[in-house]
Design a protein around this motif. Structure first.
Motif, PDB file in Angstrom:
ATOM      1  N   GLN A 102       2.131  -2.236   8.285  1.00  0.00           N
ATOM      2  CA  GLN A 102       0.752  -1.747   8.033  1.00  0.00           C
ATOM      3  C   GLN A 102       0.117  -2.010   9.706  1.00  0.00           C
ATOM      4  O   GLN A 102      -0.079  -3.098   9.938  1.00  0.00           O
ATOM      5  CB  GLN A 102      -0.123  -1.995   7.054  1.00  0.00           C
ATOM      6  CG  GLN A 102      -1.331  -1.167   6.942  1.00  0.00           C
ATOM      7  CD  GLN A 102      -2.013  -1.282   5.585  1.00  0.00           C
ATOM      8  OE1 GLN A 102      -1.516  -2.498   4.784  1.00  0.00           O
ATOM      9  NE2 GLN A 102      -2.902  -0.541   5.173  1.00  0.00           N
TER      10      GLN A 102
ATOM     11  N   HIS B  22       0.824  -1.044   0.156  1.00  0.00           N
ATOM     12  CA  HIS B  22       0.009   0.028  -0.006  1.00  0.00           C
ATOM     13  C   HIS B  22       1.086   1.267   0.274  1.00  0.00           C
ATOM     14  O   HIS B  22       1.870   1.323   1.019  1.00  0.00           O
ATOM     15  CB  HIS B  22      -1.049  -0.041   1.330  1.00  0.00           C
ATOM     16  CG  HIS B  22      -1.942   1.199   1.279  1.00  0.00           C
ATOM     17  ND1 HIS B  22      -2.709   1.263   0.223  1.00  0.00           N
ATOM     18  CD2 HIS B  22      -1.948   2.149   2.132  1.00  0.00           C
ATOM     19  CE1 HIS B  22      -3.365   2.553   0.639  1.00  0.00           C
ATOM     20  NE2 HIS B  22      -3.031   3.135   1.914  1.00  0.00           N
ATOM     21  N   GLN B  23       0.723   2.133  -0.892  1.00  0.00           N
ATOM     22  CA  GLN B  23       1.482   3.142  -1.117  1.00  0.00           C
ATOM     23  C   GLN B  23       0.788   4.626  -0.685  1.00  0.00           C
ATOM     24  O   GLN B  23      -0.246   4.950  -0.834  1.00  0.00           O
ATOM     25  CB  GLN B  23       1.872   3.718  -2.761  1.00  0.00           C
ATOM     26  CG  GLN B  23       2.661   2.306  -3.303  1.00  0.00           C
ATOM     27  CD  GLN B  23       2.669   2.425  -4.728  1.00  0.00           C
ATOM     28  OE1 GLN B  23       1.977   1.812  -5.316  1.00  0.00           O
ATOM     29  NE2 GLN B  23       3.157   3.536  -5.285  1.00  0.00           N
ATOM     30  N   VAL B  24       1.431   5.348   0.215  1.00  0.00           N
ATOM     31  CA  VAL B  24       1.030   6.657   0.944  1.00  0.00           C
ATOM     32  C   VAL B  24       2.081   7.831   0.757  1.00  0.00           C
ATOM     33  O   VAL B  24       3.225   7.502   1.116  1.00  0.00           O
ATOM     34  CB  VAL B  24       1.009   6.346   2.452  1.00  0.00           C
ATOM     35  CG1 VAL B  24       0.378   7.760   2.999  1.00  0.00           C
ATOM     36  CG2 VAL B  24      -0.094   5.414   2.525  1.00  0.00           C
ATOM     37  N   THR B  25       1.779   8.753  -0.127  1.00  0.00           N
ATOM     38  CA  THR B  25       2.730   9.901  -0.175  1.00  0.00           C
ATOM     39  C   THR B  25       2.619  10.837   1.051  1.00  0.00           C
ATOM     40  O   THR B  25       1.695  11.494   1.068  1.00  0.00           O
ATOM     41  CB  THR B  25       2.321  10.556  -1.559  1.00  0.00           C
ATOM     42  OG1 THR B  25       2.536   9.767  -2.769  1.00  0.00           O
ATOM     43  CG2 THR B  25       3.273  11.942  -1.552  1.00  0.00           C
ATOM     44  N   LYS B  26       3.858  10.934   1.391  1.00  0.00           N
ATOM     45  CA  LYS B  26       3.971  11.789   2.887  1.00  0.00           C
ATOM     46  C   LYS B  26       4.200  13.294   2.714  1.00  0.00           C
ATOM     47  O   LYS B  26       4.018  14.228   3.286  1.00  0.00           O
ATOM     48  CB  LYS B  26       4.688  11.252   3.848  1.00  0.00           C
ATOM     49  CG  LYS B  26       4.496   9.725   3.929  1.00  0.00           C
ATOM     50  CD  LYS B  26       3.092   9.413   4.955  1.00  0.00           C
ATOM     51  CE  LYS B  26       3.124  10.156   6.398  1.00  0.00           C
ATOM     52  NZ  LYS B  26       2.157   9.767   7.086  1.00  0.00           N
TER      53      LYS B  26
ATOM     54  N   GLN C 168       7.571   8.718   0.029  1.00  0.00           N
ATOM     55  CA  GLN C 168       6.694   7.796  -0.045  1.00  0.00           C
ATOM     56  C   GLN C 168       6.972   6.848   0.828  1.00  0.00           C
ATOM     57  O   GLN C 168       7.846   5.984   0.918  1.00  0.00           O
ATOM     58  CB  GLN C 168       6.089   7.384  -1.504  1.00  0.00           C
ATOM     59  CG  GLN C 168       4.999   6.624  -1.663  1.00  0.00           C
ATOM     60  CD  GLN C 168       4.803   6.284  -2.732  1.00  0.00           C
ATOM     61  OE1 GLN C 168       4.570   5.404  -3.482  1.00  0.00           O
ATOM     62  NE2 GLN C 168       4.080   7.193  -3.737  1.00  0.00           N
TER      63      GLN C 168
END
Length: 413
Positions: free
Chosen positions: A412, A345-349, A363
């Motif tokens: 996660q 799961h990718q999350v851009t911070k 990311q």
């Protein structure tokens, strides 16, 4: 003295035949495509020569493709900006269809001149419909890069997104032309069109279509192209019968052409593996810019008078964040085994401009298992560093600016 060996290019030309209009309802080879025509144009410098590896004269490059704006707001404004179309503008909306992993995104990227769509050897790299835009002089071609067509049963079995089912069909509603892509290097699937592709073509039979036989450079025996052409078109191109000249004598153990044709026709009728309504057939390698340029010029020539949909500086309708996430996902698919990349799961911070004008991206890559985390990081962090390096190079080419990317792997919660 032994007779000189016929080159691959010469053999294919001879096998496909030089059939003139005076020969009746016969289709001929024109460049890299098979099409009904009053004359044959497959001499030196043709796209067929390109696909067969024949040396070519110098290729004149067109103007470089525009960069994608890495500022989200700037890209959104550009996409929404009224088109700066000339007085005699022309437009063509093209849908690229094919089985998963046929090379649709590779072909789209080559046509556009920049890599804006993710590419991987693993299936379902493209997860939703994406727009690409080619603008040259007064003509604009809008490319719809669609996911590989799959059945509902396969979508449920592999828990894939609904977009993989719906997007290709929705794209067909607005299409002016359909490009059906077939990977001729896959000996298990190349003999007939994907059943979902055939279903789509049948439902939208009013939309003109062309066949692109991709990865011909991978074929050691070019003669296979003859059989594939007949099978995938049911022997009909542009409403006319495709004629094939026999090049080599038949051995005692070989079946005669009439026997082979009869059995092949019977099999095609039973399997319905071909589509007899293609206007043209192109044989190319999507990795060859010269091959792709021939197809590109054909698409530009098919455009009809009508208003543009985008400003000439628009290369894709995707946001810069979407492009970045897709390219990262592409690299994960390339470097991670089996099901691991599909669970990340990718999350851009962070996405901002650095002190020297560079694009700074942070990311997080979230995984559900400790074992997946170790795999993704790699020994001494080598794998994740390699992924970050490859992504950075691709993003620099898309945005035409310096990029600093940091990828962080986390569990996660």
């Amino acid at each position: 003295m032994a007779a000189p060996t016929r080159t691959a290019a010469g053999w294919v030309r001879a096998a496909l035949g030089i059939w003139r209009a005076s020969r009746g309802n016969a289709a001929v080879v024109r460049g890299s495509c098979v099409a009904p025509s009053a004359r044959c144009c497959h001499g030196r410098g043709s796209a067929l020569d390109h696909s067969l590896g024949v040396a070519q004269p110098g290729h004149d490059p067109v103007r470089p493709a525009p960069a994608v704006a890495w500022h989200r707001d700037k890209q959104a404004l550009l996409v929404a900006h009224p088109p700066n179309m000339p007085e005699n503008c022309r437009i063509l909306r093209v849908v690229i269809l094919g089985a998963p992993n046929a090379g649709k995104s590779t072909l789209s990227n080559q046509l556009l001149g920049r890599k804006v769509f993710p590419v991987s050897k693993k299936v379902h790299t493209t997860r939703c419909k994406a727009l690409g835009v080619i603008t040259e002089e007064e003509t604009q071609v809008v490319l719809l890069d669609t996911p590989g067509l799959i059945s509902r049963a396969k979508q449920k079995r592999h828990n894939l997104e609904q977009s993989l089912l719906k997007d290709p069909w929705r794209s067909m509603e607005d299409a002016d032309l359909v490009v059906v892509l077939v990977d001729v290097s896959d000996k298990w699937t190349r003999g007939q069109l994907n059943q979902q592709v055939l279903k789509c073509l049948s439902q939208f039979s009013q939309v003109p279509s062309i066949l692109v036989m991709n990865k011909v450079d991978c074929l050691k025996q070019k003669s296979i192209l003859l059989d594939l052409t007949a099978a995938l078109t049911e022997g009909v191109v542009g409403g006319k019968e495709l004629r094939v000249k026999q090049t080599f004598p038949v051995s005692k153990t070989q079946k005669t052409p009439s026997e082979s044709d009869s059995e092949a026709s019977k099999g095609l009728r039973e399997q319905r593996g071909g589509w007899p309504h293609f206007q043209e057939i192109f044989m190319l390698s999507a990795l060859s810019q010269e091959d792709v340029e021939t197809l590109k010029q054909y698409l530009l020539a098919q455009a009809q008078p009508g208003p543009w949909e985008f400003h000439s500086e628009v290369l894709t309708s995707q946001t810069p964040q979407e492009i970045c996430a897709n390219i990262i996902r592409e690299k994960l698919l390339e470097h991670l085994p089996q099901e691991v990349p599909y669970t990340v799961h990718q999350v851009t911070k962070l996405w901002e401009e650095g002190p020297s004008g560079e694009l700074v991206i942070l990311q997080d890559l979230l995984v559900s298992k400790e074992s997946h985390k170790r795999i993704l990081i790699g020994q001494s962090g080598q794998l994740i560093s390699h992924v970050a390096h490859e992504v950075t190079q691709d993003l620099r080419n898309v945005f035409l600016c310096d990029v600093q990317l940091r990828l962080s792997v986390k569990l996660q919660r």
